[in-house]
Design a protein around this motif. Structure first.
Motif, short mmCIF file in Angstrom:
data_model
loop_
_atom_site.label_atom_id
_atom_site.label_comp_id
_atom_site.label_asym_id
_atom_site.label_seq_id
_atom_site.Cartn_x
_atom_site.Cartn_y
_atom_site.Cartn_z
N LYS A 117 0.83 -1.21 0.00
CA LYS A 117 0.00 0.00 0.00
C LYS A 117 0.86 1.25 0.00
O LYS A 117 0.56 2.23 -0.70
CB LYS A 117 -0.92 -0.01 1.23
CG LYS A 117 -2.01 -1.06 1.18
CD LYS A 117 -2.86 -1.02 2.46
CE LYS A 117 -3.93 -2.10 2.44
NZ LYS A 117 -4.72 -2.09 3.70
N ALA A 118 1.95 1.22 0.80
CA ALA A 118 2.84 2.38 0.85
C ALA A 118 3.51 2.61 -0.50
O ALA A 118 3.64 3.75 -0.97
CB ALA A 118 3.89 2.19 1.94
N LEU A 119 3.92 1.52 -1.15
CA LEU A 119 4.56 1.65 -2.46
C LEU A 119 3.58 2.16 -3.51
O LEU A 119 3.94 2.92 -4.41
CB LEU A 119 5.13 0.30 -2.89
CG LEU A 119 6.36 -0.20 -2.13
CD1 LEU A 119 6.68 -1.63 -2.51
CD2 LEU A 119 7.56 0.70 -2.39
N ALA A 120 2.33 1.73 -3.40
CA ALA A 120 1.32 2.15 -4.38
C ALA A 120 1.08 3.66 -4.34
O ALA A 120 0.76 4.27 -5.36
CB ALA A 120 0.01 1.40 -4.13
N LYS A 121 1.24 4.24 -3.16
CA LYS A 121 1.07 5.70 -3.03
C LYS A 121 2.26 6.46 -3.59
O LYS A 121 2.14 7.63 -3.94
CB LYS A 121 0.87 6.07 -1.56
CG LYS A 121 -0.40 5.51 -0.94
CD LYS A 121 -0.50 5.91 0.53
CE LYS A 121 -1.75 5.33 1.16
NZ LYS A 121 -1.84 5.68 2.61
N GLY A 122 3.44 5.79 -3.63
CA GLY A 122 4.65 6.47 -4.08
C GLY A 122 5.49 6.90 -2.89
O GLY A 122 4.97 7.47 -1.93
N VAL A 123 6.78 6.61 -2.92
CA VAL A 123 7.67 6.96 -1.81
C VAL A 123 8.92 7.63 -2.35
O VAL A 123 9.39 7.36 -3.46
CB VAL A 123 8.07 5.70 -1.00
CG1 VAL A 123 6.85 5.11 -0.31
CG2 VAL A 123 8.75 4.67 -1.86
N ASP A 124 9.45 8.54 -1.53
CA ASP A 124 10.71 9.20 -1.88
C ASP A 124 11.91 8.34 -1.48
O ASP A 124 12.93 8.34 -2.16
CB ASP A 124 10.80 10.56 -1.18
CG ASP A 124 9.72 11.51 -1.63
OD1 ASP A 124 9.69 11.84 -2.83
OD2 ASP A 124 8.90 11.93 -0.78
N VAL A 125 11.77 7.65 -0.36
CA VAL A 125 12.87 6.84 0.17
C VAL A 125 12.36 5.43 0.43
O VAL A 125 11.40 5.24 1.17
CB VAL A 125 13.43 7.44 1.48
CG1 VAL A 125 14.61 6.60 1.98
CG2 VAL A 125 13.84 8.89 1.28
N LEU A 126 13.03 4.46 -0.18
CA LEU A 126 12.71 3.07 0.06
C LEU A 126 13.91 2.41 0.75
O LEU A 126 15.01 2.38 0.21
CB LEU A 126 12.40 2.33 -1.25
CG LEU A 126 12.10 0.84 -1.13
CD1 LEU A 126 10.86 0.60 -0.28
CD2 LEU A 126 11.92 0.21 -2.51
N ILE A 127 13.69 1.90 1.94
CA ILE A 127 14.73 1.22 2.71
C ILE A 127 14.36 -0.25 2.75
O ILE A 127 13.26 -0.60 3.21
CB ILE A 127 14.83 1.80 4.13
CG1 ILE A 127 15.00 3.32 4.07
CG2 ILE A 127 15.99 1.17 4.89
CD1 ILE A 127 14.78 4.01 5.40
#
Length: 477
Positions: A117-127
């Motif tokens: 769900k978090a990825l579907a919204k779009g993220v600036d930083v992926l850890i």
């Protein structure tokens, strides 16, 4: 030099000041300016030098400009363990509180649905850890084509855990025009080859010799015996001014048993190891950070990267199998300019491992007595020298006490004579067996036509009757 001299934004400087830091560490001062200039970088620094902030701080300012898109993270940070990934996420939250950056944490042991769900919204930083990232990529839940910054943290640890093939595969899926930052405590040939392959004209920053230990850490080897290790450890915990301590062991079973033993003795101890669920490990770490417990017994899963302030002591209950692990273990204390103490319990069997550690670090670790048990620790060395006289005395005493026993072997002497007489009887035995020899020979000759059954019936040694031969051939056909 101050953080303001490094070219960071006012919002970031405010967050840094509120966190209690005023001056950058050596690795931060050397790494932050080239990262802000969008250069690739190889950072070699011993643990506990503020390495995480050296890439988190400039990334926050770089990512302040731009917008995230669904399923396409703008930056990717690869960590070898869940604990390290969670720690980097905490750094982003702490230093980026005045920036509107979105972040997602991809690690095992947590809900994959929430991560998607978090990825579907779009993220600036992926850890992420390599395993979970590759899993989601295979499911088609993430795209790496929009990633402009890649950080490979604890590269030597990645090598130890077998993640290098995964990293190479991940790098092949990223845009060719990206900024890549690689950090490692050591630079073995495999990591050097990885850097040459995926980094473009990198700036190399080395603030300390690889595998060197922190000079602020007071180190000591405490001589003891295998059976006396627990007693020696208890005496050290009581004698030293231990505020918070991490005790390392090589085996998970030892971690569990030692933590239980310390709790029974009244110590506020807990444990963390690889067999625990992620939620359990995080809970115990939070208890340790909050002061509910002040002794944490751990396996090497916690040896690298955990940034816990104020750890006054590190105890190596077991000498680590790999010399590099010694550097990372004791690096849990003496962090951020503070002093610390590291004690390693050694037995005579650990001599080779200690020699390898001292060779790696170019430092002769002082030996100290382990209290009551340490008095017995020199015993193993003298024992080898004392055992020889004891054996000599024993041999002198035994002939006197066991003189009759030495006479006992005398009857053994006739035994060979009796055995020599047996061969004299041997000719009789072959004579008895000689009639059987012809019987065996026909059997061997008749095995092919399978006539052995006929020969066995009556012991007939003459020519085979024609009616039997006919019957046999009929049966065979």
């Amino acid at each position: 030099m101050s953080f303001a001299d490094l070219g960071l934004s006012d919002e970031l400087l405010k967050a840094i000041g509120e966190s209690g830091y005023t001056e950058p560490t050596a690795i931060q001062a050397a790494a932050i300016p080239p990262v802000l200039m969008n250069r690739d970088l190889v950072g070699i620094a011993q643990t506990g030098t503020g390495k995480t902030a050296s890439f988190v701080l400039p990334m926050i300012d770089i990512l302040a400009q731009g917008r995230s898109r669904a399923m396409m993270p703008r930056s990717l940070i690869l960590e070898p363990t869940r604990e390290l990934a969670a720690q980097v996420a905490e750094n982003f939250e702490k230093y980026g509180k005045y920036h509107k950056l979105s972040m997602a944490l991809l690690i095992g042991g947590t809900s994959m649905g929430d991560q998607q769900k978090a990825l579907a919204k779009g993220v600036d930083v992926l850890i992420a850890t390599p395993g979970r990232l590759m899993d989601l990529f295979a499911r088609g839940k993430i795209l790496l084509s929009g990633c402009s910054i890649l950080v490979i943290d604890e590269a030597d640890r990645m090598l130890d855990m077998g993640f290098i093939p995964d990293i190479e595969q991940i790098c092949s899926k990223l845009p060719a025009t990206r900024q890549t930052l690689l950090f490692s405590a050591t630079m073995p040939p495999v990591i050097k080859k990885l850097a040459d392959k995926f980094l473009s004209n990198p700036k190399q920053v080395e603030v300390a010799r690889a595998a060197s230990t922190n000079t602020l850490i007071e180190q000591a080897l405490v001589e003891t015996s295998s059976r006396g290790k627990r007693d020696t450890l208890r005496k050290l915990l009581k004698a030293e001014d231990v505020r918070t301590a991490i005790i390392f062991s090589n085996r998970k079973t030892t971690v569990r048993d030692l933590a239980d033993s310390l709790r029974k003795d009244g110590f506020k101890a807990s444990q963390i190891h690889g067999d625990m669920e992620q939620s359990e490990r995080i809970r115990e770490l939070d208890r340790f950070k909050a002061g509910e417990i002040n002794i944490l017994v751990a396996s090497d899963v916690a040896a690298r990267g955990l940034d816990i302030k104020g750890v006054s002591h590190v105890f190596n209950f077991d000498v680590p199998w790999h010399p590099d692990d010694y550097v990372h273990r004791i690096g849990r204390t003496g962090r951020a300019g503070m002093s610390g103490k590291a004690f390693t319990l050694v037995t005579p069997e650990d001599a080779e491992a200690i020699e390898n550690i001292e060779k790696l670090t170019s430092f002769k670790i002082p030996r100290v007595s382990g209290g009551g048990e340490a008095k017995a620790s020199p015993a193993p060395e003298p024992e080898t020298a004392v055992e020889e006289p004891k054996r000599g005395r024993g041999r002198r005493a035994k002939p006197r006490a066991e003189a009759p026993r030495e006479i006992e072997p005398a009857p053994v002497a006739p035994a060979p004579v009796e055995r020599e007489e047996r061969p004299a009887r041997a000719p009789r035995e072959p004579q008895a067996e000689r009639p059987r020899a012809p019987a065996r020979e026909p059997r061997r000759e008749n095995r092919e036509p399978r006539d052995s059954e006929v020969a066995d019936d009556g012991g007939w040694n003459g020519p085979m009757p024609s009616f039997l031969a006919f019957g046999f051939n009929t049966t065979k056909n």
